[in-house]
Scaffold this active site. Structure first.
Site, mmCIF file in Angstrom:
data_model
loop_
_atom_site.group_PDB
_atom_site.id
_atom_site.type_symbol
_atom_site.label_atom_id
_atom_site.label_comp_id
_atom_site.label_asym_id
_atom_site.label_seq_id
_atom_site.Cartn_x
_atom_site.Cartn_y
_atom_site.Cartn_z
ATOM 1 N N ASP A 29 20.589 26.712 36.857
ATOM 2 C CA ASP A 29 19.643 27.561 36.134
ATOM 3 C C ASP A 29 19.005 28.538 37.120
ATOM 4 O O ASP A 29 18.638 28.165 38.236
ATOM 5 C CB ASP A 29 18.570 26.702 35.445
ATOM 6 N N HIS A 98 23.713 25.366 24.779
ATOM 7 C CA HIS A 98 23.668 24.886 26.164
ATOM 8 C C HIS A 98 22.704 23.721 26.253
ATOM 9 O O HIS A 98 21.785 23.586 25.442
ATOM 10 C CB HIS A 98 23.251 26.005 27.117
HETATM 11 P P1 5GP Z 1 16.745 28.184 26.710
HETATM 12 O O1 5GP Z 1 15.407 28.837 26.921
HETATM 13 O O2 5GP Z 1 17.587 29.024 25.777
HETATM 14 O O3 5GP Z 1 16.703 26.755 26.350
HETATM 15 O O4 5GP Z 1 17.436 28.205 28.142
HETATM 16 C C1 5GP Z 1 17.934 29.341 28.743
HETATM 17 C C2 5GP Z 1 17.960 29.084 30.233
HETATM 18 O O5 5GP Z 1 18.837 30.021 30.829
HETATM 19 C C3 5GP Z 1 16.604 29.238 30.927
HETATM 20 O O6 5GP Z 1 16.250 28.019 31.579
HETATM 21 C C4 5GP Z 1 16.825 30.378 31.912
HETATM 22 O O7 5GP Z 1 16.158 30.187 33.138
HETATM 23 C C5 5GP Z 1 18.322 30.410 32.065
HETATM 24 N N1 5GP Z 1 18.887 31.727 32.351
HETATM 25 C C6 5GP Z 1 18.602 32.890 31.718
HETATM 26 N N2 5GP Z 1 19.345 33.900 32.206
HETATM 27 C C7 5GP Z 1 20.138 33.350 33.172
HETATM 28 C C8 5GP Z 1 21.120 33.907 34.058
HETATM 29 O O8 5GP Z 1 21.437 35.100 34.039
HETATM 30 N N3 5GP Z 1 21.711 33.040 34.922
HETATM 31 C C9 5GP Z 1 21.402 31.699 34.962
HETATM 32 N N4 5GP Z 1 22.040 30.952 35.867
HETATM 33 N N5 5GP Z 1 20.472 31.149 34.154
HETATM 34 C C10 5GP Z 1 19.855 31.965 33.265
#
Ligand code: 5GP
Length: 111
Positions: A29, A98
């Site tokens: 992340d 995810h």
């Molecule tokens: P959600 O908020 O949808 O549950 O999780 C999305 C996750 O993706 C977040 O923890 C955020 O830090 C991560 N994230 C967002 N953009 C990117 C990226 O470009 N690369 C990586 N490795 N992680 C990302």
């Protein structure tokens, strides 16, 4: 429009890739909430956990297999959390299924 995770899968934007097979990809992340914070992403674009269809459920087994393998590799097998934020009120920001694999610190308190 491709999701951020599709761009990573298609090597259009970089990421630290930890595991990849035909079903899932696992990356670090970008904004870790714990010393180990890995995202296990299905290659099939399913917008969220709630939108899994009958034919998609086998993917959860693939996610579980990847999670247990990575937990061992990162030495967090004795204590980790795996979760999938589902819907805006949960904090989901990327609508491509995810799972967060978190460990390496005391996770007793939620958050
Ligand atoms: P959600 O908020 O949808 O549950 O999780 C999305 C996750 O993706 C977040 O923890 C955020 O830090 C991560 N994230 C967002 N953009 C990117 C990226 O470009 N690369 C990586 N490795 N992680 C990302």
């Amino acid at each position: 429009m491709e999701t951020i995770f599709e761009k990573i899968i298609n090597r259009k934007i970089p990421a630290e890739i930890l595991l990849e097979n035909e079903h899932v990809i696992a990356i670090k992340d970008i904004s870790p909430k714990a010393p180990v914070h890995i995202l296990i992403i299905t290659k099939k674009v399913i917008p969220s956990f709630q939108e899994l269809k009958e034919e998609d459920y086998y993917l959860l087994g693939e996610v579980a297999k990847a999670a247990n393998k990575l937990a061992k590799e990162f030495n967090i097998e004795k204590g980790f959390r795996i979760l999938s934020n589902t819907g805006t009120s949960s904090g989901q920001t990327i609508y491509h299924l995810h799972f967060h694999l978190l460990g390496g610190r005391d996770l007793n308190a939620m958050g």
